[in-house]
Design a protein around this motif. Structure first.
Motif, mmCIF file in Angstrom:
data_model
loop_
_atom_site.group_PDB
_atom_site.id
_atom_site.type_symbol
_atom_site.label_atom_id
_atom_site.label_comp_id
_atom_site.label_asym_id
_atom_site.label_seq_id
_atom_site.Cartn_x
_atom_site.Cartn_y
_atom_site.Cartn_z
ATOM 1 N N THR A 35 92.247 -9.556 70.814
ATOM 2 C CA THR A 35 92.326 -10.032 69.654
ATOM 3 C C THR A 35 92.934 -11.615 69.702
ATOM 4 O O THR A 35 93.375 -11.776 70.741
ATOM 5 C CB THR A 35 93.549 -9.178 68.803
ATOM 6 O OG1 THR A 35 93.006 -7.923 68.503
ATOM 7 C CG2 THR A 35 93.886 -9.851 67.272
ATOM 8 N N TRP A 74 93.517 -14.058 59.626
ATOM 9 C CA TRP A 74 91.909 -14.050 60.400
ATOM 10 C C TRP A 74 91.020 -13.934 59.084
ATOM 11 O O TRP A 74 91.291 -13.677 58.114
ATOM 12 C CB TRP A 74 91.879 -12.616 60.992
ATOM 13 C CG TRP A 74 92.655 -12.684 62.309
ATOM 14 C CD1 TRP A 74 92.371 -13.093 63.476
ATOM 15 C CD2 TRP A 74 93.867 -11.817 62.377
ATOM 16 N NE1 TRP A 74 93.278 -12.487 64.382
ATOM 17 C CE2 TRP A 74 94.365 -12.035 63.759
ATOM 18 C CE3 TRP A 74 94.721 -11.273 61.484
ATOM 19 C CZ2 TRP A 74 95.585 -11.554 64.333
ATOM 20 C CZ3 TRP A 74 96.149 -11.043 62.085
ATOM 21 C CH2 TRP A 74 96.284 -11.022 63.358
ATOM 22 N N GLY A 111 86.684 -6.696 65.157
ATOM 23 C CA GLY A 111 87.889 -6.554 64.656
ATOM 24 C C GLY A 111 88.426 -5.349 63.996
ATOM 25 O O GLY A 111 88.001 -4.314 64.401
ATOM 26 N N ASN A 128 87.792 -11.612 64.208
ATOM 27 C CA ASN A 128 88.152 -12.594 65.313
ATOM 28 C C ASN A 128 87.010 -13.600 65.138
ATOM 29 O O ASN A 128 85.812 -13.226 65.161
ATOM 30 C CB ASN A 128 88.108 -11.755 66.737
ATOM 31 C CG ASN A 128 89.127 -11.022 66.964
ATOM 32 O OD1 ASN A 128 90.500 -11.437 66.793
ATOM 33 N ND2 ASN A 128 88.841 -9.637 66.808
#
Length: 138
Positions: A35, A74, A111, A128
């Motif tokens: 991540t 994000w 993600g 991501n």
């Protein structure tokens, strides 16, 4: 659900060949379920119209028309281009149960998806940035 794209899973050799073009950070995230830190991804503030593709195999994943500001740090979307382009896996690695999303073709980690997004789906696909490449509309 069907797709106009070839979703045949890539072999390990094909994945490794494609991964050679990626940065070490992108390889860490896509191939090893990493991540990126929040609020640092290059696509977080992207406002251009276009499509976000898998950075490894270039499968189309998300459209800019479904992107929204989630304040999570994000890039977030409320629906994918096609649910058949994603794999959904249970993930308990962070001390909680989440749903991991991966590319259906190359199995790259993208993600997670949560059920706290906006209407009409109520979903928040949290991605991501380095797991995707953006292609602007013409």
């Amino acid at each position: 659900m069907s797709s106009e794209h070839d979703l045949t899973p890539l072999t390990e050799t094909q994945k490794q060949q494609l991964a050679e073009k990626l940065s070490p950070e992108a390889r860490r995230i896509l191939l090893n379920q990493g991540t990126e830190p929040p609020f640092c991804g290059g696509l977080l503030d992207n406002k251009q119209e276009g499509v976000y593709h898998c950075a490894l195999c270039e499968l189309p994943l998300f459209s800019s028309e479904h992107k929204f500001e989630s304040h999570s740090g994000w890039p977030s979307f409320y629906q994918p281009v096609n649910k058949a382009h994603l794999r959904y896996l249970s993930d308990s690695s962070a001390g909680m149960i989440r749903t991991e999303i991966r590319c259906a073709r190359c199995d790259g980690h993208l993600g997670h998806v949560f059920d706290d997004g906006p209407e009409p789906t109520g979903e928040r696909y949290c991605l991501n940035s380095v797991a995707m490449q953006f292609q602007a509309s013409e």
